[in-house]
Write a protein that holds these residues in place. Sequence first.
Motif, PDB file in Angstrom:
ATOM      1  N   VAL A   3      -8.764 -19.190 -31.339  1.00  0.00           N
ATOM      2  CA  VAL A   3      -9.914 -18.347 -30.989  1.00  0.00           C
ATOM      3  C   VAL A   3     -10.616 -18.916 -29.762  1.00  0.00           C
ATOM      4  N   ALA A   4     -10.831 -20.211 -29.736  1.00  0.00           N
ATOM      5  CA  ALA A   4     -11.485 -20.852 -28.591  1.00  0.00           C
ATOM      6  C   ALA A   4     -10.635 -20.699 -27.329  1.00  0.00           C
ATOM      7  N   ARG A   5      -9.323 -20.822 -27.456  1.00  0.00           N
ATOM      8  CA  ARG A   5      -8.441 -20.679 -26.306  1.00  0.00           C
ATOM      9  C   ARG A   5      -8.508 -19.263 -25.738  1.00  0.00           C
ATOM     10  N   LEU A   6      -8.480 -18.266 -26.618  1.00  0.00           N
ATOM     11  CA  LEU A   6      -8.556 -16.875 -26.166  1.00  0.00           C
ATOM     12  C   LEU A   6      -9.888 -16.571 -25.496  1.00  0.00           C
ATOM     13  N   ARG A   7     -10.978 -17.096 -26.040  1.00  0.00           N
ATOM     14  CA  ARG A   7     -12.296 -16.854 -25.446  1.00  0.00           C
ATOM     15  C   ARG A   7     -12.400 -17.424 -24.039  1.00  0.00           C
ATOM     16  N   ALA A   8     -11.721 -18.536 -23.794  1.00  0.00           N
ATOM     17  CA  ALA A   8     -11.800 -19.200 -22.488  1.00  0.00           C
ATOM     18  C   ALA A   8     -10.725 -18.734 -21.512  1.00  0.00           C
ATOM     19  N   ASP A   9      -9.742 -17.983 -21.972  1.00  0.00           N
ATOM     20  CA  ASP A   9      -8.611 -17.569 -21.142  1.00  0.00           C
ATOM     21  C   ASP A   9      -9.060 -16.563 -20.081  1.00  0.00           C
ATOM     22  N   THR A  14     -11.420  -9.388 -18.244  1.00  0.00           N
ATOM     23  CA  THR A  14     -11.919  -8.011 -18.179  1.00  0.00           C
ATOM     24  C   THR A  14     -12.181  -7.412 -19.557  1.00  0.00           C
ATOM     25  N   LEU A  15     -11.667  -8.050 -20.602  1.00  0.00           N
ATOM     26  CA  LEU A  15     -11.846  -7.511 -21.960  1.00  0.00           C
ATOM     27  C   LEU A  15     -13.193  -7.924 -22.535  1.00  0.00           C
ATOM     28  N   LYS A  28     -12.742  -0.013 -26.658  1.00  0.00           N
ATOM     29  CA  LYS A  28     -12.988  -0.349 -25.247  1.00  0.00           C
ATOM     30  C   LYS A  28     -11.827  -1.146 -24.672  1.00  0.00           C
ATOM     31  N   ASN A  29     -11.390  -2.143 -25.422  1.00  0.00           N
ATOM     32  CA  ASN A  29     -10.326  -3.019 -24.932  1.00  0.00           C
ATOM     33  C   ASN A  29      -8.974  -2.313 -24.892  1.00  0.00           C
ATOM     34  N   ILE A  30      -8.719  -1.435 -25.843  1.00  0.00           N
ATOM     35  CA  ILE A  30      -7.477  -0.654 -25.820  1.00  0.00           C
ATOM     36  C   ILE A  30      -7.445   0.217 -24.570  1.00  0.00           C
ATOM     37  N   ARG A  31      -8.563   0.875 -24.251  1.00  0.00           N
ATOM     38  CA  ARG A  31      -8.629   1.695 -23.029  1.00  0.00           C
ATOM     39  C   ARG A  31      -8.256   0.875 -21.792  1.00  0.00           C
ATOM     40  N   LEU A  32      -8.835  -0.305 -21.675  1.00  0.00           N
ATOM     41  CA  LEU A  32      -8.573  -1.162 -20.512  1.00  0.00           C
ATOM     42  C   LEU A  32      -7.113  -1.586 -20.431  1.00  0.00           C
ATOM     43  N   THR A  80      -6.620  -8.113 -42.694  1.00  0.00           N
ATOM     44  CA  THR A  80      -6.279  -9.412 -42.138  1.00  0.00           C
ATOM     45  C   THR A  80      -6.465  -9.389 -40.624  1.00  0.00           C
ATOM     46  N   ALA A  81      -7.294 -10.294 -40.133  1.00  0.00           N
ATOM     47  CA  ALA A  81      -7.585 -10.353 -38.699  1.00  0.00           C
ATOM     48  C   ALA A  81      -6.921 -11.584 -38.089  1.00  0.00           C
ATOM     49  N   THR A  82      -6.225 -11.365 -36.979  1.00  0.00           N
ATOM     50  CA  THR A  82      -5.620 -12.460 -36.227  1.00  0.00           C
ATOM     51  C   THR A  82      -6.680 -13.060 -35.302  1.00  0.00           C
ATOM     52  N   PRO A  83      -6.402 -14.215 -34.700  1.00  0.00           N
ATOM     53  CA  PRO A  83      -7.347 -14.756 -33.722  1.00  0.00           C
ATOM     54  C   PRO A  83      -7.641 -13.762 -32.601  1.00  0.00           C
ATOM     55  N   TRP A  84      -6.609 -13.022 -32.124  1.00  0.00           N
ATOM     56  CA  TRP A  84      -6.825 -11.999 -31.091  1.00  0.00           C
ATOM     57  C   TRP A  84      -7.888 -11.010 -31.544  1.00  0.00           C
ATOM     58  N   MET A  85      -7.775 -10.518 -32.780  1.00  0.00           N
ATOM     59  CA  MET A  85      -8.719  -9.529 -33.310  1.00  0.00           C
ATOM     60  C   MET A  85     -10.121 -10.106 -33.457  1.00  0.00           C
ATOM     61  N   MET A  86     -10.212 -11.364 -33.812  1.00  0.00           N
ATOM     62  CA  MET A  86     -11.519 -12.000 -33.958  1.00  0.00           C
ATOM     63  C   MET A  86     -12.248 -12.083 -32.624  1.00  0.00           C
ATOM     64  N   VAL A  87     -11.494 -12.185 -31.540  1.00  0.00           N
ATOM     65  CA  VAL A  87     -12.094 -12.315 -30.211  1.00  0.00           C
ATOM     66  C   VAL A  87     -12.287 -10.954 -29.542  1.00  0.00           C
ATOM     67  N   PHE A  88     -11.293 -10.064 -29.643  1.00  0.00           N
ATOM     68  CA  PHE A  88     -11.312  -8.814 -28.881  1.00  0.00           C
ATOM     69  C   PHE A  88     -11.469  -7.555 -29.725  1.00  0.00           C
ATOM     70  N   GLY A  89     -11.775  -7.700 -31.001  1.00  0.00           N
ATOM     71  CA  GLY A  89     -12.042  -6.554 -31.861  1.00  0.00           C
ATOM     72  C   GLY A  89     -10.827  -6.052 -32.608  1.00  0.00           C
ATOM     73  N   HIS A  90     -11.089  -5.251 -33.620  1.00  0.00           N
ATOM     74  CA  HIS A  90     -10.006  -4.668 -34.400  1.00  0.00           C
ATOM     75  C   HIS A  90     -10.465  -3.379 -35.068  1.00  0.00           C
ATOM     76  N   ALA A  91      -9.489  -2.630 -35.525  1.00  0.00           N
ATOM     77  CA  ALA A  91      -9.733  -1.424 -36.315  1.00  0.00           C
ATOM     78  C   ALA A  91      -8.730  -1.432 -37.461  1.00  0.00           C
ATOM     79  N   GLU A  92      -9.156  -0.961 -38.586  1.00  0.00           N
ATOM     80  CA  GLU A  92      -8.276  -0.977 -39.754  1.00  0.00           C
ATOM     81  C   GLU A  92      -7.080  -0.047 -39.543  1.00  0.00           C
ATOM     82  N   TYR A  93      -7.350   1.123 -38.980  1.00  0.00           N
ATOM     83  CA  TYR A  93      -6.288   2.093 -38.744  1.00  0.00           C
ATOM     84  C   TYR A  93      -6.339   2.557 -37.296  1.00  0.00           C
ATOM     85  N   ILE A  94      -5.179   2.645 -36.667  1.00  0.00           N
ATOM     86  CA  ILE A  94      -5.073   3.177 -35.311  1.00  0.00           C
ATOM     87  C   ILE A  94      -3.927   4.182 -35.301  1.00  0.00           C
ATOM     88  N   PHE A  95      -4.255   5.423 -35.030  1.00  0.00           N
ATOM     89  CA  PHE A  95      -3.275   6.497 -35.018  1.00  0.00           C
ATOM     90  C   PHE A  95      -2.954   6.844 -33.575  1.00  0.00           C
TER      91      PHE A  95
END
Length: 99
Positions: A3-9, A14-15, A28-32, A80-95
């Motif tokens: 999580v710390a690595r992703l935040r500093a990357d 832009t995310l 927002k991040n999916i759009r980008l 279940t949230a991965t480190p990516w999701m903890m930093v850049f957001g998540h949604a339970e369902y994406i269609f």
Amino acid sequence: LEVARLRADTAHATLTQGDTGDGAIAAKNIRLLLKAAFPAVKFSVRKRDYGALTVSWADGPDSNAVEAVTDLFRSGHNGTATPWMMVFGHAEYIFTSRS
């Protein structure tokens, strides 16, 4: 540690960082990311319900190519949230829907 690595990357500067769990930051991040990956295609990323997003587009890439991006943000029904999701957001369902 991840999580710390992703935040500093700086590659992801832009995310938007944060995770409300309702899909707003993930949208927002999916759009980008979709705009960067497929600049000639217009995508619609909409929040349907709490924790559910719909991504739609006409022509362009197939569903597998788009889902390679959206799957980064999909936590699924078990939440279940991965480190990516903890930093850049998540949604339970994406269609996804291509027309």
